[in-house]
Enzyme design. Structure first.
Site: not given
Ligand SMILES: NC(=O)c1ccc[n+]([C@@H]2O[C@H](COP(=O)([O-])OP(=O)(O)OC[C@H]3O[C@@H](n4cnc5c(N)ncnc54)[C@H](O)[C@@H]3O)[C@@H](O)[C@H]2O)c1
Length: 259
Positions: A86, A157, A192, A194
């Site tokens: 994730n 991305y 979402i 976050t």
């Molecule tokens: N929020 C959305 O709308 C959305 C939509 C599509 C995809 N995503 C994907 O879902 C995943 C989570 O997104 P989110 O919105 O919760 O992001 P967020 O930034 O709120 O949380 C991301 C987490 O990943 C950790 N992280 C970042 N780089 C890291 C690394 N190199 N090693 C270990 N941990 C690391 C951060 O410390 C954080 O805890 C991501 O892959 C993001 O691309 C999110």
């Protein structure tokens, strides 16, 4: 009543906040033993303490850390049933703006991170049904609607998420052809609420918005639990016939002709 992933061992990357945190909470609430990993280790420990799980430092770009974490999981838990790749980042830059370093950063975190997770996770996950019963193991990779559509302002991305989408299918086929009893699917969330989405929406430092229960209109942001419910389903034995898919969790965004 037994939980939907009762007794399974789950590892989530980027579990300290956002979607990963919600995944950890959901899997633990449904009976899994959860290993919360993140590069933000203090925050990962807080999540783990709240759900009765373990926490480990893991920067997903670091191959040696993956090897260390998986060795520790094998020793402590004797294997792994659920892997949620994730962890992620996003920087808003078009193809003309994006530096080589930032492009590589996205590939490192998303593509290499997911690759390492699968490469070092699969040996712990294969043939679990033979010894532990149930429907086998499940890898869930976090893609995005950005792996399905073009977005001019996030070129790195989209490249990284597109790679996750394709890699997921190849890993699913490899595991199936080898009879490992491991399924591999991707989720493609969109919009979402976050910390990531709050920060890029210009609300950095503010509290996260509360997402109401009930039906949501087309422009609404989803709640992390909306993705966590999909993770839970894919992680559970209920999803044993779902493999090699990417599933949008986006309130219809990808279905719209004019998104
Ligand atoms: N929020 C959305 O709308 C959305 C939509 C599509 C995809 N995503 C994907 O879902 C995943 C989570 O997104 P989110 O919105 O919760 O992001 P967020 O930034 O709120 O949380 C991301 C987490 O990943 C950790 N992280 C970042 N780089 C890291 C690394 N190199 N090693 C270990 N941990 C690391 C951060 O410390 C954080 O805890 C991501 O892959 C993001 O691309 C999110």
């Amino acid at each position: 009543m037994a939980g939907r992933v009762e007794g399974k061992v789950a590892l989530v990357t980027g579990g300290a906040m956002g979607l990963g945190k919600a995944d950890c909470e959901m899997l633990a609430a449904q009976g899994a033993r959860v290993i919360v990993t993140d590069r933000e280790v203090e925050q990962a420990h807080k999540v783990a303490d709240a759900i009765g799980g373990d926490a480990m430092a893991l920067d997903v770009t670091d191959e040696a850390q993956w090897q260390h974490v998986m060795a520790a999981v094998q020793e402590r838990h004797g294997g792994l049933d659920i892997l949620v790749n994730n962890a992620g980042n996003v920087i808003f830059e078009s193809v003309e703006e994006c530096s080589t370093a930032n492009f590589r950063l996205h590939l490192d975190i998303h593509v290499m991170g997911t690759f390492f997770g699968c490469k070092y996770g699969i040996p712990l996950m294969k043939n679990r049904a033979e010894t532990h019963g149930g429907g086998g193991s499940s890898i869930i990779n976090m893609a995005s609607t950005a792996s399905l559509m073009g977005y001019g302002n996030i070129v790195a991305y989209t490249a990284a998420k597109g790679a996750i989408r394709s890699m997921t299918k190849s890993i699913a086929m490899h595991c199936q052809d080898n009879g490992y009893g491991i399924r591999c699917n991707a989720l493609a969330p969109g919009g979402i609420e976050t910390p990531m989405v709050r920060d890029i929406s210009g609300r950095a430092g503010q509290d996260l918005m509360a997402v109401p229960d009930g039906p949501l209109d087309a422009n609404a942001l989803g709640s992390p639990k909306d993705v966590a419910y999909a993770v839970l389903f894919l992680a559970s034995d209920e999803a044993r016939f779902l493999n090699g898919l990417e599933i949008p969790v986006d309130n219809g965004l990808y279905a719209r002709p004019h998104h």
